[in-house]
Design a protein around this motif. Structure first.
Motif, PDB file in Angstrom:
ATOM      1  N   ASN B 128       0.871  -1.147  -0.053  1.00 27.88           N
ATOM      2  CA  ASN B 128      -0.049  -0.007   0.195  1.00 27.88           C
ATOM      3  C   ASN B 128       0.764   1.265   0.013  1.00 27.88           C
ATOM      4  O   ASN B 128       0.488   2.097  -0.603  1.00 27.88           O
ATOM      5  N   ARG B 129       1.788   1.317   0.857  1.00 28.96           N
ATOM      6  CA  ARG B 129       2.779   2.254   0.886  1.00 28.96           C
ATOM      7  C   ARG B 129       3.388   2.825  -0.510  1.00 28.96           C
ATOM      8  O   ARG B 129       3.490   3.866  -0.952  1.00 28.96           O
ATOM      9  N   LEU B 130       3.870   1.659  -1.374  1.00 30.07           N
ATOM     10  CA  LEU B 130       4.466   1.880  -2.476  1.00 30.07           C
ATOM     11  C   LEU B 130       3.555   2.244  -3.684  1.00 30.07           C
ATOM     12  O   LEU B 130       3.838   3.043  -4.266  1.00 30.07           O
ATOM     13  N   LEU B 131       2.284   1.728  -3.406  1.00 28.44           N
ATOM     14  CA  LEU B 131       1.231   2.214  -4.441  1.00 28.44           C
ATOM     15  C   LEU B 131       0.986   3.914  -3.984  1.00 28.44           C
ATOM     16  O   LEU B 131       0.873   4.413  -4.918  1.00 28.44           O
ATOM     17  N   THR B 132       0.854   4.324  -2.668  1.00 26.43           N
ATOM     18  CA  THR B 132       0.440   5.508  -2.467  1.00 26.43           C
ATOM     19  C   THR B 132       1.742   6.295  -2.780  1.00 26.43           C
ATOM     20  O   THR B 132       1.598   7.387  -3.390  1.00 26.43           O
ATOM     21  N   ARG B 134       3.799   5.871  -5.394  1.00 28.68           N
ATOM     22  CA  ARG B 134       3.660   5.955  -6.862  1.00 28.68           C
ATOM     23  C   ARG B 134       2.671   6.974  -7.258  1.00 28.68           C
ATOM     24  O   ARG B 134       2.809   7.727  -8.163  1.00 28.68           O
ATOM     25  N   GLN B 135       1.331   6.703  -6.820  1.00 24.32           N
ATOM     26  CA  GLN B 135       0.502   7.747  -6.996  1.00 24.32           C
ATOM     27  C   GLN B 135       0.781   9.126  -6.632  1.00 24.32           C
ATOM     28  O   GLN B 135       0.489  10.297  -7.360  1.00 24.32           O
ATOM     29  N   SER B 136       1.431   9.248  -5.508  1.00 26.37           N
ATOM     30  CA  SER B 136       1.642  10.686  -5.188  1.00 26.37           C
ATOM     31  C   SER B 136       3.105  11.292  -6.200  1.00 26.37           C
ATOM     32  O   SER B 136       3.222  12.274  -6.542  1.00 26.37           O
ATOM     33  N   VAL B 138       3.443  10.387  -9.621  1.00 23.70           N
ATOM     34  CA  VAL B 138       2.786  10.849 -10.539  1.00 23.70           C
ATOM     35  C   VAL B 138       1.987  11.959 -10.377  1.00 23.70           C
ATOM     36  O   VAL B 138       2.118  12.991 -11.315  1.00 23.70           O
ATOM     37  N   ALA B 139       1.303  12.188  -9.183  1.00 24.46           N
ATOM     38  CA  ALA B 139       0.528  13.575  -9.140  1.00 24.46           C
ATOM     39  C   ALA B 139       1.876  14.755  -8.811  1.00 24.46           C
ATOM     40  O   ALA B 139       1.160  15.866  -9.617  1.00 24.46           O
ATOM     41  N   ASN B 140       2.723  14.404  -8.457  1.00 20.42           N
ATOM     42  CA  ASN B 140       3.843  15.663  -8.214  1.00 20.42           C
ATOM     43  C   ASN B 140       4.349  15.904  -9.635  1.00 20.42           C
ATOM     44  O   ASN B 140       4.352  17.018  -9.745  1.00 20.42           O
ATOM     45  N   VAL B 141       4.687  14.699 -10.323  1.00 20.55           N
ATOM     46  CA  VAL B 141       5.146  15.146 -11.517  1.00 20.55           C
ATOM     47  C   VAL B 141       4.253  15.842 -12.375  1.00 20.55           C
ATOM     48  O   VAL B 141       4.672  17.025 -13.110  1.00 20.55           O
ATOM     49  N   SER B 142       3.016  15.585 -12.435  1.00 19.36           N
ATOM     50  CA  SER B 142       2.086  16.427 -13.434  1.00 19.36           C
ATOM     51  C   SER B 142       1.887  17.804 -12.930  1.00 19.36           C
ATOM     52  O   SER B 142       1.840  18.472 -13.592  1.00 19.36           O
ATOM     53  N   HIS B 143       2.051  17.716 -11.574  1.00 14.51           N
ATOM     54  CA  HIS B 143       1.777  19.228 -11.226  1.00 14.51           C
ATOM     55  C   HIS B 143       3.083  20.265 -11.427  1.00 14.51           C
ATOM     56  O   HIS B 143       2.571  21.144 -11.795  1.00 14.51           O
ATOM     57  N   GLU B 144       4.077  19.538 -11.321  1.00  8.43           N
ATOM     58  CA  GLU B 144       5.421  20.336 -11.614  1.00  8.43           C
ATOM     59  C   GLU B 144       5.384  20.726 -13.269  1.00  8.43           C
ATOM     60  O   GLU B 144       5.883  21.727 -13.384  1.00  8.43           O
ATOM     61  N   LEU B 145       4.853  19.795 -14.096  1.00 10.20           N
ATOM     62  CA  LEU B 145       4.908  20.052 -15.546  1.00 10.20           C
ATOM     63  C   LEU B 145       3.649  20.999 -15.810  1.00 10.20           C
ATOM     64  O   LEU B 145       3.812  21.840 -16.845  1.00 10.20           O
ATOM     65  N   LEU B 297      13.596  17.835   8.515  1.00 10.74           N
ATOM     66  CA  LEU B 297      14.987  17.445   8.215  1.00 10.74           C
ATOM     67  C   LEU B 297      15.220  16.020   7.598  1.00 10.74           C
ATOM     68  O   LEU B 297      15.790  15.904   6.824  1.00 10.74           O
ATOM     69  N   ASP B 298      14.169  15.189   8.421  1.00 12.34           N
ATOM     70  CA  ASP B 298      14.587  13.708   7.735  1.00 12.34           C
ATOM     71  C   ASP B 298      13.854  13.568   6.496  1.00 12.34           C
ATOM     72  O   ASP B 298      14.273  12.394   5.871  1.00 12.34           O
ATOM     73  N   ARG B 299      13.116  14.469   5.919  1.00 14.61           N
ATOM     74  CA  ARG B 299      12.178  14.380   4.848  1.00 14.61           C
ATOM     75  C   ARG B 299      12.745  15.001   3.476  1.00 14.61           C
ATOM     76  O   ARG B 299      12.376  14.649   2.591  1.00 14.61           O
ATOM     77  N   ILE B 300      13.574  15.676   3.869  1.00  7.31           N
ATOM     78  CA  ILE B 300      13.855  16.994   2.664  1.00  7.31           C
ATOM     79  C   ILE B 300      14.673  16.328   1.727  1.00  7.31           C
ATOM     80  O   ILE B 300      14.667  16.686   0.549  1.00  7.31           O
ATOM     81  N   THR B 301      15.242  14.970   1.866  1.00  3.38           N
ATOM     82  CA  THR B 301      15.654  14.439   0.510  1.00  3.38           C
ATOM     83  C   THR B 301      14.813  13.341  -0.306  1.00  3.38           C
ATOM     84  O   THR B 301      15.295  12.784  -1.128  1.00  3.38           O
ATOM     85  N   GLU B 302      13.553  13.282   0.164  1.00  4.70           N
ATOM     86  CA  GLU B 302      12.437  12.626  -0.424  1.00  4.70           C
ATOM     87  C   GLU B 302      12.280  13.221  -1.778  1.00  4.70           C
ATOM     88  O   GLU B 302      12.254  14.639  -1.728  1.00  4.70           O
ATOM     89  N   ARG B 303      11.733  12.687  -2.883  1.00  2.91           N
ATOM     90  CA  ARG B 303      11.581  13.342  -4.078  1.00  2.91           C
ATOM     91  C   ARG B 303      10.296  14.099  -4.054  1.00  2.91           C
ATOM     92  O   ARG B 303       9.373  13.563  -3.339  1.00  2.91           O
TER      93      ARG B 303
END
Lengths: 130, 360
Positions: B128-132, B134-136, B138-145, B297-303
């Motif tokens: 479930n975490r992996l699916l979430t 992946r969804q986020s 794709v949502a992020n890439v589309s938002h940035e584009l 701080l722990d999360r800033i290197t996440e995509r």
């Protein structure tokens, strides 16, 4: 400004635009140029609200995602002002889920346009609202 | 009902003589105990006939639950309704684990014979975490584009309008450069990140003169500097390291551009390359900008992780910079460290083994 031009300026449709992305702001201003309106731009909802409360614009174009207060809360605050219950509000946003639309209409927007948008469509919506 | 009353059980029993049957039973038992999915056998009154170790662990069933009603031990109303419904062609049911609130379980029910049912329980938390993710993603890439795409599409519409003058058209072409460059950077960063993730060990390392690499990175970020900003390069050592120049260059550029983006006008940024003792050298980028709260701080290197999603989009960047930095450093046996205080600024640093040590 001469008195005559001042009067012309005063008669122009006044649009308040709240958009924090500069490129998009430029595009919106470019898109509505043809309508010969006066556009007052703000990067934050808080600053725009003070202006809207005082200056009574004819139409408001607001982005959803803004630094600080977002477009939804701004719309709700505007609708709470007696003087602005009918001021047309267009939400121009990248969010295009059905649930987002519903939330925006519940908050009180009149039109919901998603990015990428057509400048022509934006002009048509503005014309239909004012 | 006993296990031996179940129809498939009787059939197996018929096929084997007594001795073989016992052997077969032991094997079967062993088999059900080693599979990670939980299996619960229920009779027509939904009493538990048997449950393997995994089922006991996932549902919190005690040994004493055998022979007792399933619902007495597992208090999940949705699972109860699901278990009692038609079994055929049923979609699996997802539910929160009754014993661990942050775990998600999935259940399927099959008819074993007319009087008994088997329930399979699987822990799908990771899936479930992996699916979430992946969804986020794709949502992020589309938002940035979407932002640069909006700009391009908007001006293109004006350019193709027959009423637009040639002068206007020419003027608009210029406005397409920046958004197209932004989309290009995003695609490049995405590809780089994918390459870094799928190929963790660099094929061939070169001797890299970090001091001159840092000075070169300095040229690349000049365009981001505002009038009052100052960027100081302070190389106190000429120690070299083994690495991939292109990737190390992207580390420097990403760290420096972040320092500029997250500082108010008049930023004072210092990039240093210095001795860190024990055949090590340290790269650091210090700013006096907005700073980052501890909880981020722990999360800033996440995509695409942004401390303030709405505010920082306006600051530019693809949202992938620090993820790239993290992966490049990992490939160079190093790690990104951050010290930061709100409104005081941040210090990003990492240490590398110098050539002397790497060759030893």
């Amino acid at each position: 400004m001469t008195k005559a031009t001042e009067q012309i300026e005063a008669k122009k449709t006044r649009i308040v635009l709240i958009e924090d992305e500069e490129d998009i702001k430029d595009l919106i201003i470019f898109s509505v140029e043809k309508l010969h309106c006066a556009v007052f731009h703000f990067e934050s909802a808080e600053a725009a609200f003070i202006h809207i409360e005082k200056e009574r614009p004819n139409l408001i174009i607001v982005d959803w995602m803004l630094p600080g207060m977002d477009g939804i809360d701004l719309t709700k605050s505007i609708r709470n002002l007696k003087s602005h219950q009918k001021t047309p509000i267009i939400m121009l946003t990248a969010r295009d889920e059905q649930a987002d639309r519903e939330r925006a209409f519940e908050a009180g927007v009149d039109r919901y346009i998603t990015k990428p948008f057509s400048p022509k469509q934006l002009r048509e919506e503005i014309n239909a609202l004012i | 009902m006993k296990l031996t009353d179940i129809e498939p059980f009787k059939q197996i029993k018929k096929r084997f003589n007594r001795r073989n049957f016992k052997k077969r039973l032991v094997k079967l038992e062993l088999f059900t105990e080693v599979i990670p999915d939980g299996v619960v056998l229920l009779d027509e009154r939904y009493l538990i006939v048997a449950a393997n170790d995994s089922a006991q662990r996932l549902l919190g069933l005690p040994d004493s639950a055998i022979g007792e009603p399933f619902e007495d031990h597992v208090k999940v109303p949705r699972l109860r309704n699901y278990m009692r419904g038609e079994a055929a062609n049923k979609e699996p049911l997802e539910f929160t684990s009754p014993i661990q609130k942050d775990s998600v379980l999935e259940s399927r029910v099959f008819d074993v014979d007319q009087k008994s049912r088997a329930m399979i329980i699987r822990d799908i938390t990771t899936l479930n975490r992996l699916l979430t993710m992946r969804q986020s993603f794709v949502a992020n890439v589309s938002h940035e584009l979407r932002t640069p795409l909006t700009v391009v599409k908007g001006y293109l519409e004006a350019m193709t309008d027959p009423e637009s003058s040639d002068d206007l058209r020419l003027g608009l072409i210029e406005k397409l450069v920046a958004p197209v460059a932004r989309m290009e950077s995003l695609v490049q960063d995405l590809l780089l990140l994918t390459r870094l993730e799928s190929n963790p060990v660099p094929p061939d390392m070169h001797e890299v003169d970090m001091a001159s690499l840092i000075r070169n990175s300095n040229h690349e970020v000049q365009g981001l500097l505002r009038k009052k900003d100052t960027l100081t390069i302070d190389c106190k050592t000429d120690k070299k390291i083994l690495g991939l120049p292109k990737e190390l260059h992207s580390v420097c550029v990403n760290l420096i551009s972040n320092a500029i983006r997250y500082s108010p006008d008049g930023a004072e940024i210092v990039v240093s390359w210095e001795d860190a003792g024990d055949d090590k050298a340290r790269l650091s980028v210090k700013d006096h900008g907005l700073g980052i709260a501890k909880e981020h701080l722990d999360r800033i290197t996440e995509r695409f992780y942004r401390v303030d999603m709405q505010e920082s989009r306006g600051r530019g960047g693809t949202g992938l910079g620090l993820a790239i930095v993290k992966h490049v450093l990992r490939r160079h046996n190093s790690e990104l460290k951050v010290e930061s205080e709100i409104n005081q600024g941040s210090l990003f640093f990492c240490e590398f083994e110098t050539v002397e040590r790497s060759l030893r």
